[in-house]
Structures are given as C-alpha cells and as structure tokens.
Design a protein around this motif. Structure first.
Motif, PDB file in Angstrom:
ATOM      1  N   VAL A  98     -77.963 -60.069-136.909  1.00 56.98           N
ATOM      2  CA  VAL A  98     -77.111 -60.489-138.017  1.00 56.98           C
ATOM      3  C   VAL A  98     -76.699 -61.924-137.718  1.00 56.98           C
ATOM      4  O   VAL A  98     -76.043 -62.189-136.711  1.00 56.98           O
ATOM      5  CB  VAL A  98     -75.865 -59.594-138.156  1.00 56.98           C
ATOM      6  N   PHE A  99     -77.092 -62.841-138.586  1.00 54.68           N
ATOM      7  CA  PHE A  99     -76.883 -64.261-138.334  1.00 54.68           C
ATOM      8  C   PHE A  99     -75.492 -64.713-138.774  1.00 54.68           C
ATOM      9  O   PHE A  99     -74.810 -64.042-139.551  1.00 54.68           O
ATOM     10  CB  PHE A  99     -77.949 -65.093-139.044  1.00 54.68           C
ATOM     11  N   GLN A 100     -75.112 -65.891-138.291  1.00 54.29           N
ATOM     12  CA  GLN A 100     -73.784 -66.428-138.573  1.00 54.29           C
ATOM     13  C   GLN A 100     -73.588 -66.745-140.050  1.00 54.29           C
ATOM     14  O   GLN A 100     -72.549 -66.428-140.624  1.00 54.29           O
ATOM     15  CB  GLN A 100     -73.556 -67.694-137.746  1.00 54.29           C
ATOM     16  N   ASP A 101     -74.574 -67.375-140.672  1.00 53.26           N
ATOM     17  CA  ASP A 101     -74.447 -67.813-142.065  1.00 53.26           C
ATOM     18  C   ASP A 101     -75.080 -66.778-142.988  1.00 53.26           C
ATOM     19  O   ASP A 101     -76.306 -66.698-143.080  1.00 53.26           O
ATOM     20  CB  ASP A 101     -75.134 -69.171-142.242  1.00 53.26           C
ATOM     21  N   PRO A 102     -74.287 -65.989-143.687  1.00 52.06           N
ATOM     22  CA  PRO A 102     -74.864 -64.925-144.515  1.00 52.06           C
ATOM     23  C   PRO A 102     -75.631 -65.448-145.719  1.00 52.06           C
ATOM     24  O   PRO A 102     -76.461 -64.736-146.280  1.00 52.06           O
ATOM     25  CB  PRO A 102     -73.642 -64.105-144.947  1.00 52.06           C
ATOM     26  N   ARG A 140     -74.705 -48.441-150.000  1.00 50.93           N
ATOM     27  CA  ARG A 140     -73.510 -47.581-149.961  1.00 50.93           C
ATOM     28  C   ARG A 140     -72.905 -47.580-148.562  1.00 50.93           C
ATOM     29  O   ARG A 140     -71.674 -47.605-148.406  1.00 50.93           O
ATOM     30  CB  ARG A 140     -73.875 -46.148-150.353  1.00 50.93           C
ATOM     31  N   GLN A 141     -73.754 -47.537-147.551  1.00 55.41           N
ATOM     32  CA  GLN A 141     -73.285 -47.454-146.166  1.00 55.41           C
ATOM     33  C   GLN A 141     -72.443 -48.673-145.776  1.00 55.41           C
ATOM     34  O   GLN A 141     -71.516 -48.558-144.979  1.00 55.41           O
ATOM     35  CB  GLN A 141     -74.494 -47.332-145.228  1.00 55.41           C
ATOM     36  N   VAL A 142     -72.759 -49.834-146.360  1.00 61.46           N
ATOM     37  CA  VAL A 142     -71.991 -51.042-146.042  1.00 61.46           C
ATOM     38  C   VAL A 142     -70.930 -51.336-147.111  1.00 61.46           C
ATOM     39  O   VAL A 142     -70.356 -52.425-147.132  1.00 61.46           O
ATOM     40  CB  VAL A 142     -72.918 -52.262-145.848  1.00 61.46           C
ATOM     41  N   GLY A 143     -70.671 -50.374-147.986  1.00 58.78           N
ATOM     42  CA  GLY A 143     -69.579 -50.510-148.942  1.00 58.78           C
ATOM     43  C   GLY A 143     -69.900 -51.255-150.208  1.00 58.78           C
ATOM     44  O   GLY A 143     -68.994 -51.776-150.873  1.00 58.78           O
ATOM     45  N   LEU A 144     -71.175 -51.310-150.602  1.00 57.00           N
ATOM     46  CA  LEU A 144     -71.576 -51.990-151.829  1.00 57.00           C
ATOM     47  C   LEU A 144     -72.195 -50.989-152.800  1.00 57.00           C
ATOM     48  O   LEU A 144     -72.601 -49.896-152.424  1.00 57.00           O
ATOM     49  CB  LEU A 144     -72.573 -53.115-151.525  1.00 57.00           C
ATOM     50  N   ASP A 145     -72.261 -51.393-154.067  1.00 57.23           N
ATOM     51  CA  ASP A 145     -72.820 -50.538-155.115  1.00 57.23           C
ATOM     52  C   ASP A 145     -74.342 -50.648-155.097  1.00 57.23           C
ATOM     53  O   ASP A 145     -74.888 -51.752-155.023  1.00 57.23           O
ATOM     54  CB  ASP A 145     -72.281 -51.001-156.479  1.00 57.23           C
ATOM     55  N   PRO A 146     -75.073 -49.536-155.156  1.00 59.71           N
ATOM     56  CA  PRO A 146     -76.541 -49.595-155.196  1.00 59.71           C
ATOM     57  C   PRO A 146     -77.085 -50.470-156.318  1.00 59.71           C
ATOM     58  O   PRO A 146     -78.187 -51.034-156.195  1.00 59.71           O
ATOM     59  CB  PRO A 146     -76.946 -48.132-155.378  1.00 59.71           C
ATOM     60  N   GLU A 147     -76.322 -50.605-157.421  1.00 61.44           N
ATOM     61  CA  GLU A 147     -76.781 -51.453-158.517  1.00 61.44           C
ATOM     62  C   GLU A 147     -76.857 -52.933-158.111  1.00 61.44           C
ATOM     63  O   GLU A 147     -77.539 -53.724-158.757  1.00 61.44           O
ATOM     64  CB  GLU A 147     -75.851 -51.297-159.724  1.00 61.44           C
ATOM     65  N   HIS A 148     -76.171 -53.285-157.034  1.00 59.29           N
ATOM     66  CA  HIS A 148     -76.206 -54.667-156.557  1.00 59.29           C
ATOM     67  C   HIS A 148     -77.579 -55.067-156.030  1.00 59.29           C
ATOM     68  O   HIS A 148     -77.839 -56.251-155.812  1.00 59.29           O
ATOM     69  CB  HIS A 148     -75.170 -54.860-155.446  1.00 59.29           C
ATOM     70  N   ALA A 149     -78.458 -54.104-155.846  1.00 63.83           N
ATOM     71  CA  ALA A 149     -79.787 -54.392-155.316  1.00 63.83           C
ATOM     72  C   ALA A 149     -80.563 -55.369-156.189  1.00 63.83           C
ATOM     73  O   ALA A 149     -81.421 -56.108-155.706  1.00 63.83           O
ATOM     74  CB  ALA A 149     -80.583 -53.098-155.150  1.00 63.83           C
ATOM     75  N   GLN A 150     -80.264 -55.396-157.484  1.00 62.71           N
ATOM     76  CA  GLN A 150     -81.010 -56.246-158.413  1.00 62.71           C
ATOM     77  C   GLN A 150     -80.434 -57.656-158.539  1.00 62.71           C
ATOM     78  O   GLN A 150     -80.962 -58.476-159.292  1.00 62.71           O
ATOM     79  CB  GLN A 150     -81.061 -55.579-159.791  1.00 62.71           C
ATOM     80  N   ILE A 164     -74.523 -57.411-146.859  1.00 59.44           N
ATOM     81  CA  ILE A 164     -75.951 -57.306-147.194  1.00 59.44           C
ATOM     82  C   ILE A 164     -76.796 -57.608-145.957  1.00 59.44           C
ATOM     83  O   ILE A 164     -77.798 -56.928-145.684  1.00 59.44           O
ATOM     84  CB  ILE A 164     -76.291 -58.267-148.349  1.00 59.44           C
ATOM     85  N   ALA A 165     -76.374 -58.619-145.188  1.00 58.07           N
ATOM     86  CA  ALA A 165     -77.099 -58.951-143.957  1.00 58.07           C
ATOM     87  C   ALA A 165     -77.049 -57.788-142.967  1.00 58.07           C
ATOM     88  O   ALA A 165     -78.041 -57.504-142.270  1.00 58.07           O
ATOM     89  CB  ALA A 165     -76.515 -60.213-143.332  1.00 58.07           C
ATOM     90  N   VAL A 166     -75.915 -57.113-142.894  1.00 55.26           N
ATOM     91  CA  VAL A 166     -75.805 -55.937-142.024  1.00 55.26           C
ATOM     92  C   VAL A 166     -76.720 -54.825-142.521  1.00 55.26           C
ATOM     93  O   VAL A 166     -77.421 -54.169-141.738  1.00 55.26           O
ATOM     94  CB  VAL A 166     -74.340 -55.456-141.941  1.00 55.26           C
ATOM     95  N   ALA A 167     -76.737 -54.604-143.838  1.00 51.76           N
ATOM     96  CA  ALA A 167     -77.621 -53.573-144.410  1.00 51.76           C
ATOM     97  C   ALA A 167     -79.081 -53.883-144.100  1.00 51.76           C
ATOM     98  O   ALA A 167     -79.860 -52.976-143.764  1.00 51.76           O
ATOM     99  CB  ALA A 167     -77.401 -53.485-145.921  1.00 51.76           C
ATOM    100  N   ARG A 168     -79.447 -55.149-144.191  1.00 53.84           N
ATOM    101  CA  ARG A 168     -80.839 -55.536-143.888  1.00 53.84           C
ATOM    102  C   ARG A 168     -81.161 -55.260-142.417  1.00 53.84           C
ATOM    103  O   ARG A 168     -82.256 -54.797-142.087  1.00 53.84           O
ATOM    104  CB  ARG A 168     -81.047 -57.015-144.206  1.00 53.84           C
ATOM    105  N   ALA A 169     -80.198 -55.535-141.522  1.00 59.29           N
ATOM    106  CA  ALA A 169     -80.430 -55.270-140.101  1.00 59.29           C
ATOM    107  C   ALA A 169     -80.563 -53.776-139.831  1.00 59.29           C
ATOM    108  O   ALA A 169     -81.335 -53.356-138.960  1.00 59.29           O
ATOM    109  CB  ALA A 169     -79.287 -55.857-139.272  1.00 59.29           C
ATOM    110  N   LEU A 170     -79.826 -52.955-140.575  1.00 57.16           N
ATOM    111  CA  LEU A 170     -79.859 -51.509-140.375  1.00 57.16           C
ATOM    112  C   LEU A 170     -81.094 -50.852-140.989  1.00 57.16           C
ATOM    113  O   LEU A 170     -81.400 -49.697-140.670  1.00 57.16           O
ATOM    114  CB  LEU A 170     -78.612 -50.860-140.978  1.00 57.16           C
ATOM    115  N   ALA A 171     -81.797 -51.574-141.851  1.00 62.28           N
ATOM    116  CA  ALA A 171     -82.886 -50.973-142.627  1.00 62.28           C
ATOM    117  C   ALA A 171     -83.997 -50.412-141.743  1.00 62.28           C
ATOM    118  O   ALA A 171     -84.654 -49.440-142.118  1.00 62.28           O
ATOM    119  CB  ALA A 171     -83.457 -52.003-143.605  1.00 62.28           C
TER     120      ALA A 171
END
Length: 326
Positions: A98-102, A140-150, A164-171
């Motif tokens: 997870v990088f410093q600059d999101p 959802r796991q990082v507290g965002l709405d699935p609709e935000h994917a678009q 989002i960066a955390v979600a990408r790292a967890l993927a």
C-alpha cells in the motif's frame, strides 16, 4: 521446532548508482547498510526514523521490488533471489504493498473496480462474474459501496482512495503487506479510520504487516514491534510496549522527546542537534555519533553491532555504551 519467520531480511544492503547530473559519476549512494529484520506471520512491525533513513527502501527490498545489492530476503525460508520466474510470480501474490500516495498509485483513466480486479485476474483467482463478486466483497470489506467499482479515482476523497488501495492489496489474498506511510497524506480524522481499518483487517485475516511511518502515535496503536532506523542502519528494535515505555538508544529517546505526548519517563532529553548527515557520505563508526549527546571518540572507530540487551527480552540496540543505557 520453531517455525521460521514469514519474512526475513539478512544483512540487507541496497546501493543506488549515481548517473549524470551535478553529482554523477561518484560512489554509489547506499540506502541500506547491513539491515537484519524478521516479521512473523500475523505480526505488525513498525519502522520509524527521519526522512531519508532507508525505511521505504527496506520495504521495497523485502518485496523484491528492489533486489538487494547484498544480503538476502527469505519468504517462508526460501530465498527470493533464487526462485525461478513462475515460483517468484506465485510468491508475489502473497506479498503486496500500500503506497503513500493513494492517488498517484491508481491509474486515473481506469475504474477502481478494474484496478482491484487486476490481481485477481492476473493470478487466476477468479474470472468473469466471480471476479466482479470478489471486487464487490473487497469494497465492502474496506467500508465502500460495491457500486463505487464503476467510478474513476478522481471521484473519491483521499481517505476513500486509500481504502481502494487497501482493497487492491487484499485482492490477491496476501500473507504480507508493506504499508509505506499510508496515512501521511490524509487528514487526521481520516488517518484514524484507515489505521483502524488496517488493524481490523490484520486481526480478521492474520496478515503480517510492515508499517512504515514517521507518526509514532500510529505505530504505538498498530504495531507489535518497533524498528528504529537512521542513515540506513537499525539503531534499536524491540516490543512496542517496552519501546514506548523506555526507549534505550539516544536516537530513540530523542525521537520520542520530539513528540511531547509520547515522552518517556526519565531524564529530560534535549532535541536532536544539527542536521542529518548526507546518506552519500555518512559518518564513520556509529552513523548517529555526530548528533549524539553521549558520543565518545571511540564511537568513530567501528560500527556498533545490533545486540540484545541483557535481561530485556526482545530488546536490541546498536550502541557502544549500551550498558550505560539500561
């Protein structure tokens, strides 16, 4: 038989060549100098120190994004440098960052859902509708709405982008994450949300975490163990609770003294005098000696090894006068 650490760095050195420019052609700049570090499965290790001390370089070397100039990185006992391409690719799925600059770490032209899905698709964890379902679950796991994917990255706040960066790292379902100053660019209230998110995810998923930060408050809240770096070397290491209660190295004491609410009990410590020396030409012997109130002429003669403190479990210090500090 004790299980090996999940991640282990042995005598890690990383040098960067000088090319062109005003100072080109000289000796390489050495950002890491013989660093040893271990991270157990599920453990959170905080790496602290002033800017330019080698914290970020250490994180990238442990992930093999930067190969060490010397030394080696072991993942579950296997040397990353010796792994063939397909094996290293499989191991990379288990190590994320997870990088410093999101904002800078996200592609502004692609939806966040597509970017979260990259690791899932590349490593063959799911395809099609199943991959989309996994992206929705990660949001959802990082507290965002699935609709935000678009949506595109610019449509989110800084805190949301870091989620989002955390979600990408967890993927990719990693075992080890390097978080490099992940909250330094965020407002204080948002920092707390992201730190609490990392703490919750670590507890739920059993993640090992290398948390790089200059914010000692965050490190105290999140980490099990603290590693203090200065000019590419480790000055002190130990359990977080014991470290914040009674730092040992003169540099560690000065760091905590610079944060009034974290000042340890004991003699008053004056702020660190002078400027940080150039990492391109560090002092001989102990690299902190030019700013250390306890320095003696002998401190210039040899690099003090990082050694255990007698009678203090897990505490290690690199100082010729260690016995006087206990």
């Amino acid at each position: 038989m004790t299980a090996p650490p999940l991640v282990q760095g042995e005598a890690l050195t990383r040098a960067f060549p000088r090319r062109g420019g005003l100072f080109g052609g000289g000796a390489p700049v050495v950002a890491l100098r013989g660093v040893d570090i271990t991270i157990a499965r599920g453990e959170a290790v905080g790496v602290v120190g002033e800017s330019g001390c080698g914290k970020s370089t250490l994180g990238r070397v442990l992930l093999h994004l930067l190969p060490p100039t010397s030394g080696r990185v072991l993942f579950e006992g296997e040397d990353l440098a010796e792994q063939p391409g397909d094996k290293l690719r499989a191991l990379r799925r288990r190590m994320q960052m997870v990088f410093q600059d999101p904002y800078g770490s996200l592609d502004p032209r692609r939806t966040v859902g597509a970017q979260i899905a990259d690791g899932i698709l590349i490593h063959g964890l799911a395809q099609g509708a199943e991959a989309e379902e996994q992206v929705a679950a990660l949001l959802r796991q990082v507290g965002l709405d699935p609709e935000h994917a678009q949506r595109l990255p610019h449509e989110f706040s800084g805190g949301q982008r870091q989620r989002i960066a955390v979600a990408r790292a967890l993927a990719t379902r990693p075992d080890f994450i390097v978080a490099d100053e992940p909250v330094s660019a965020l407002d204080v209230s948002i920092q707390a949300q992201v730190v609490n998110l990392l703490a919750d995810l670590r507890a739920q998923l059993g993640l090992a975490l290398l948390f790089i930060s200059h914010d000692l408050h965050v490190v105290r809240h999140l980490c099990d163990r603290v590693v203090v770096m200065y000019l590419g070397r480790v000055m002190e290491e130990g359990p977080a609770e014991a470290f914040f209660r009674a730092p040992m190295h003169p540099y560690s004491r000065a760091l905590l003294a610079a944060t009034p609410s974290l000042r340890h009990r004991g003699p008053v410590v004056e702020p660190i005098a002078g400027e940080v020396p150039s990492i391109a030409s560090p002092p001989s012997g102990c690299v902190f000696r030019t700013r250390c109130p306890m320095a003696q002429p002998a401190c210039a003669e040899a690099v003090p090894p990082l050694e255990p403190l007698p009678g203090m479990a897990g505490r290690m210090i690199a100082c010729r006068r260690a016995a006087e500090l206990v």
